[in-house]
Design an enzyme around this catalytic site. Sequence first.
Site, mmCIF file in Angstrom:
data_model
loop_
_atom_site.group_PDB
_atom_site.id
_atom_site.type_symbol
_atom_site.label_atom_id
_atom_site.label_comp_id
_atom_site.label_asym_id
_atom_site.label_seq_id
_atom_site.Cartn_x
_atom_site.Cartn_y
_atom_site.Cartn_z
ATOM 1 N N LYS A 81 -14.650 -8.456 -6.267
ATOM 2 C CA LYS A 81 -14.955 -8.617 -4.844
ATOM 3 C C LYS A 81 -16.459 -8.829 -4.666
ATOM 4 O O LYS A 81 -17.247 -7.909 -4.885
ATOM 5 C CB LYS A 81 -14.486 -7.382 -4.075
ATOM 6 C CG LYS A 81 -12.969 -7.180 -4.175
ATOM 7 C CD LYS A 81 -12.473 -6.012 -3.350
ATOM 8 C CE LYS A 81 -10.955 -5.958 -3.359
ATOM 9 N NZ LYS A 81 -10.407 -4.813 -2.608
ATOM 10 N N LYS B 268 0.838 -1.199 0.000
ATOM 11 C CA LYS B 268 0.000 0.000 0.000
ATOM 12 C C LYS B 268 0.877 1.254 0.000
ATOM 13 O O LYS B 268 1.678 1.455 0.917
ATOM 14 C CB LYS B 268 -0.927 -0.005 1.229
ATOM 15 C CG LYS B 268 -1.720 -1.290 1.402
ATOM 16 C CD LYS B 268 -2.564 -1.626 0.180
ATOM 17 C CE LYS B 268 -3.332 -2.930 0.384
ATOM 18 N NZ LYS B 268 -4.084 -3.343 -0.807
HETATM 19 MG MG MG Z 1 -6.864 -2.404 -3.724
#
Ligand code: MG
Length: 371
Positions: free
Chosen positions: A265, A165
């Site tokens: 997702k 990240k």
């Molecule tokens: Mg992501």
Amino acid sequence: MKITRISVWRMTLPLIETYALSGGRLTFEQLDTSFVRVDTDEGLSGWGEACPWGHTYLPAHGPGVRAGLEILAPALIGLDPRALDRVNRVMDVTLPGHLYVKSALDIACWDILGQASGLPLWKLLGGADANPVAVNSSIPTSTPEQMIALIRAASAKGYRTHSAKIGGADISADIARIEALSAALPANEKITFDVNRAWTPGVAVQVLNSVSARDWIEQPCETLEQCAHVAVRVRNPIMLDECLHGFQDHLNAWKLGAGEGVKVKPNRVGGLTKARQIRDFGVSVGWQMHIEDVGGSAMADTAAIHLASSTPDANRLASWLCHYHLAVDPVPGQGARNIDGFATPPSTPGLGVRPDETLLGEPCACYEVRQ
Ligand code: MG
């Protein structure tokens, strides 16, 4: 077979450690998840879970799931849970949009379909075998040294794909992270630099054209159009995530040439029925996909792993398992777990995961057969 009762539980899932995304702009300490049990007049019950990670991650939040269930659940009483397309049409008419509130109901109905047919979900979703799925680590934003240490710790647990990240106001810090992590990564491991929409298009083009980044760049900017602007101006393949909500977004992403891969997702797109449609579209256009859920316990992870496992190898990248970040386990030891860097879906009929109801406490809502 008819749905007779739908019960809902709310649970707080504390994270083992505070999780920072998007250069530290977004932080998370606990997740709000909803478990749903769908009961039928033939004695079968199915389970599903909906957990939108935290309320700053997507236009979705835990209380919103339960508010939507209050509207949706009564409309499903009396329907055959095995008729997944009909169940989804009724949900879409009863509450247009709000896809994330529909996933737990959809997954619970898939669970019942699997139990009724004696087949695991990976087979119902098109798989020939219970293929093990590579799992990827998730490395929170930090200094390059700390991120490299976390990657090495993940490698020791079998992870060969990492999601690092990055993204933030300090461009030089992101350049340093990308350069250091790309240089430190062994040749046989892969990395995605997940920006979590932190950059403007100008910053994205500037950063990505001044580094030698390994592998993929994920969700560099806020919108699909901004990501598309960046995709044609940089060398690395682009993975799209938060800007994709329903099928139409995926179609638009393809038309715009906004990337070479997507995150699929189930919670975000409304459950396994809609995620399967998107997965099949992705296979048709040649995308590479990470199929995993937005968040939740090993129940939510396992539903996504069933879909990932049934996806052709060429189109399937690694999957993240949210439950490894949790300090609690409402489905102890069950479902798809990391074993030497791979997760395999259960081969028992249905979802193959049932929570210990004594760990869940009393349901927060119960919708019964209409008289
Ligand atoms: Mg992501």
